[in-house]
Design a protein around this motif. Structure first.
Motif, short mmCIF file in Angstrom:
data_model
loop_
_atom_site.label_atom_id
_atom_site.label_comp_id
_atom_site.label_asym_id
_atom_site.label_seq_id
_atom_site.Cartn_x
_atom_site.Cartn_y
_atom_site.Cartn_z
N ALA A 198 0.84 -1.11 0.09
CA ALA A 198 -0.19 0.14 0.11
C ALA A 198 0.77 1.39 -0.12
O ALA A 198 0.40 2.35 0.53
CB ALA A 198 -0.97 -0.04 1.20
N THR A 215 0.85 3.89 -4.33
CA THR A 215 -0.51 4.43 -4.39
C THR A 215 -0.60 5.03 -5.71
O THR A 215 -1.39 4.77 -6.63
CB THR A 215 -1.20 5.11 -3.66
N ARG A 274 -6.48 5.34 -1.20
CA ARG A 274 -6.73 4.34 -1.05
C ARG A 274 -7.92 3.53 -1.02
O ARG A 274 -8.22 2.41 -1.81
CB ARG A 274 -5.44 3.39 0.17
N GLY A 302 1.47 5.35 1.57
CA GLY A 302 1.21 6.07 0.31
C GLY A 302 1.36 7.75 0.26
O GLY A 302 1.27 8.30 -0.68
#
Ligand code: PLZ
Length: 447
Positions: free
Chosen positions: A72, A75, A270, A292
């Motif tokens: 994650a 992004t 996200r 991110g």
């Protein structure tokens, strides 16, 4: 919507030119085993050499579809052009002075951006750090300084990091805590809302259950902070029932407890909102961000109410590298990319594509107990067919088979039985469909 900007030098297609892992990765893995501490594990035994957009290229020349974004982080896509340009320019200007010695504008600009973007239009302040865990620790320091209280409440299945305080806050023993105690004191665990397992679709009921535990076992007068991931990440992509977060936040407000949202994994578009808290209009006192925020450079932040943030004495917060100039340049470029390319909307488009694919697999496969998540943070919880008994072996087998076919997919969950999907938001629909064709076929052959 306009096509997302991607690095044209990495073709956006899955391409296998050897078995995965190939010979070059295997020989690097032998060197890794001989040189790197055994405790540092790897999900795929595949060494990267390039990445762009939604593709990771390995040392054997295989092009893998990235449904993990380095957990994650990328992004805005791997090597997002704005991020690369900003970092190159900053590196040529200066790499480090230490913000606590001679400050620079980039740090201030990141603080201004975070104060503007995070939930709530009250006056805010920001402090920058390096990792998610470090920022969580600092949020606790700030909450303690503000309240003069010590206790911290976290939840079942929580993940907050691997440092000493955050190990205490993380729920799962293996691999995060086992043998690494003693852990920090004054950390208490409350029950979560986990609709698939507790059956409660009313989040207020679940919140009252947690509040009762907090009041009876900790006492509001001792409690500095409640720290919660709005959607749990490592714990299994668990989205609490609607009403849970607002009820908790309002109890905190009524009791002078600092409500801290750990948005390290959920933040920055996200989940199909800039922050996951936005979905229910929850305004945390403090919000912790990382991952991110900076397109792959190490940066984290605590942002929140000015009166809470300013409670720590001058000189009480800091660190050599916190808000390093390269990381700040990357963050400003990543934020610009998210806004210019409307990646919040793109996350919702990805949700529509991926949820449809997952529900079609679920309709044919009783081993999928639950499909859940939001935006480009989606998951399936795997169980033994006809039961709700977790099946971590299946999760492992499906992930490994996908890896061999050139699709990077990660697992998570307290029981390790959750397959999670975290594609970069710059990924094309074509790559997503190719990846989910592979996954659908994998579910068929593992039956
Ligand atoms: N809070 C919600 O998801 C990091 C951990 C990977 P750091 N999650 C990935 C691993 O196995 O170490 C995370 C998170 C939430 C805090 C953290 C910690 O962030 O940057 O890894 O310290």
């Amino acid at each position: 919507m306009t096509a997302p900007t991607i690095d044209a030098t990495v073709p956006q297609e899955r391409r296998l030119v050897s078995e995965v892992p190939g010979p070059a990765s295997r020989s690097l893995m032998a060197r890794k085993l001989a040189a790197v501490a055994a405790g540092v594990g790897t999900t795929l035994p595949v060494f990267a050499t390039r990445a762009g957009g939604g593709i990771v290229v390995d040392v054997d020349g295989n092009h893998l579809i990235d449904l993990g974004s380095g957990i994650a982080v990328t992004t805005v896509g791997a090597s997002a052009p704005r991020v690369v340009g900003a970092v190159q320019e900053q590196a040529a200007a200066f790499t480090h002075t230490c913000f606590m010695v001679t400050p620079y504008e980039g740090y201030v600009a990141v603080a201004e951006a975070l104060n503007r973007l995070t939930p709530g239009d009250h006056e805010k302040r920001t402090a920058l750090f390096n990792s998610g865990a470090e920022a969580v620790e600092n949020a606790v320091k700030i909450a303690r300084a503000h309240t003069g209280r010590q206790a911290v409440v976290v939840f079942d299945h929580a993940y907050h990091g691997r440092t000493n305080l955050t190990m205490a806050m993380t729920a799962k023993n293996m691999p995060y805590k086992h043998g690494f105690g003693p852990f920090a004191s004054e950390v208490y665990r409350a029950p979560l809302s986990y609709p698939y397992r507790d059956g409660d679709t009313d989040g207020v009921v679940a919140a009252l259950r947690a509040i009762d535990v907090i009041e009876k076992q900790v006492g509001a007068a001792n409690l500095a902070a409640v720290v919660i991931e709005p959607i749990q990440g490592e714990g299994g992509f668990i989205e609490p029932a609607a009403g849970f977060l607002p009820a908790l936040a309002s109890w905190c407000r009524d009791n002078g407890v600092v409500f801290v949202a750990d948005e390290v994994q959920t933040g920055f578009a996200r989940t199909g909102d800039m922050f996951a808290c936005n979905r229910e209009g929850v305004v945390p006192d403090l919000i912790v961000t990382a991952k991110g925020i900076a397109g792959g450079l190490p940066l984290s932040a605590v942002t929140g109410r000015a009166d809470v943030m300013d409670a720590a004495h001058v000189g009480g917060l800091g660190g050599t590298y916190g808000g390093n100039p390269l990381a700040c340049a990357a963050a400003l470029a990543a934020i610009e990319t998210i806004e210019a390319e409307n990646l919040v909307a793109r996350a919702r488009e990805i949700e529509a594509v991926v949820l449809d694919r997952l529900r079609r697999i679920e309709a044919r496969d009783a081993r999928i107990g639950d499909v859940r998540g939001r935006g480009a943070m989606l998951a399936v919880e795997l169980v033994h067919a006809g039961t709700d008994v977790p099946d971590p072996e299946l999760a492992k087998a499906v992930a490994a088979a996908a890896h061999r076919q050139g699709v990077i997919v990660l697992t998570c969950g307290t029981h390790g039985n959750v397959l999670r999907f975290l594609p970069p938001l710059s990924i094309s629909d074509e790559l997503l469909h190719d990846a989910f064709d592979v996954l659908a076929a994998t579910f068929e052959v593992t039956r």
